[in-house]
Enzyme design. Sequence first.
Site, short mmCIF file in Angstrom:
data_model
loop_
_atom_site.label_atom_id
_atom_site.label_comp_id
_atom_site.label_asym_id
_atom_site.label_seq_id
_atom_site.Cartn_x
_atom_site.Cartn_y
_atom_site.Cartn_z
N CYS A 213 0.88 -1.17 0.00
CA CYS A 213 0.00 0.00 0.00
C CYS A 213 0.91 1.21 0.00
O CYS A 213 1.62 1.46 0.98
CB CYS A 213 -0.92 0.01 1.22
SG CYS A 213 -1.97 1.49 1.32
N GLU B 155 -4.04 1.18 -5.66
CA GLU B 155 -3.10 0.18 -6.14
C GLU B 155 -2.95 0.39 -7.64
O GLU B 155 -3.82 0.96 -8.29
CB GLU B 155 -3.59 -1.24 -5.84
CG GLU B 155 -3.68 -1.60 -4.37
CD GLU B 155 -2.34 -1.69 -3.66
OE1 GLU B 155 -1.30 -1.48 -4.33
OE2 GLU B 155 -2.33 -1.94 -2.45
#
Length: 224
Positions: A2, A103
Amino acid sequence: MCGRFTLVAGPSEIETSFPWIEIPKQMTPRYNIAPMQPIAVIPNNGRNRLEFFQWGLVPPWAKDPQVGNRLINARAESLAEKPAFRNAFRRRRCLILADGFYEWRREPRPGSRASTPIYIRLKSGKPFAFAGLWEIWRSADGASLFSCAIITTPPNELIEEIHDRMPAVLRPEAYTMWLDPMIQTPETLSELLKPYPASEMEAYPVSTLVNNPKNDLPACILPA
């Protein structure tokens, strides 16, 4: 991994999801939070107060605080063994507040390394909490640096089409145990670190504006 996330929600929205926390009256919406920036956390220090720690964990034994650049994420499967994380896993845990994350999906074009940014959030649109770890690093002159890392897990069915990892989003019923200031066993804590249900999340492509951390704009989360 992340590497970017958002916290657009204002104090009143955050208070609705975390009514037991003392929250600042003014908070700037963040559309593109990047590593080494201050982020909103609730540490297990018993104060029940939203605080701001550097994103990028710096262990107490680190010689250079820039090590935080490499420790923005911590894999759930190896927390109990990794020297940088194992003590914090047992003693210093936190909630990291967010309402979405990004993402990058690799596009299958021959000869291309292009990737598309994808924004992921709860279908409800409500703020939520990543599982995090925190530490205190002290410089030679006695100054204290509070820092943290986001724990990641294998992806759920939605995220696996985009990336091979996802942040550990905690269920609200897990908050009390995660924030318990008492030392917890790795076995007990690991049960809380599961991929969040895909059925409760949504994802959509967004502009490449988010690729540049200087772009902290509402346009970052608009569908492409």
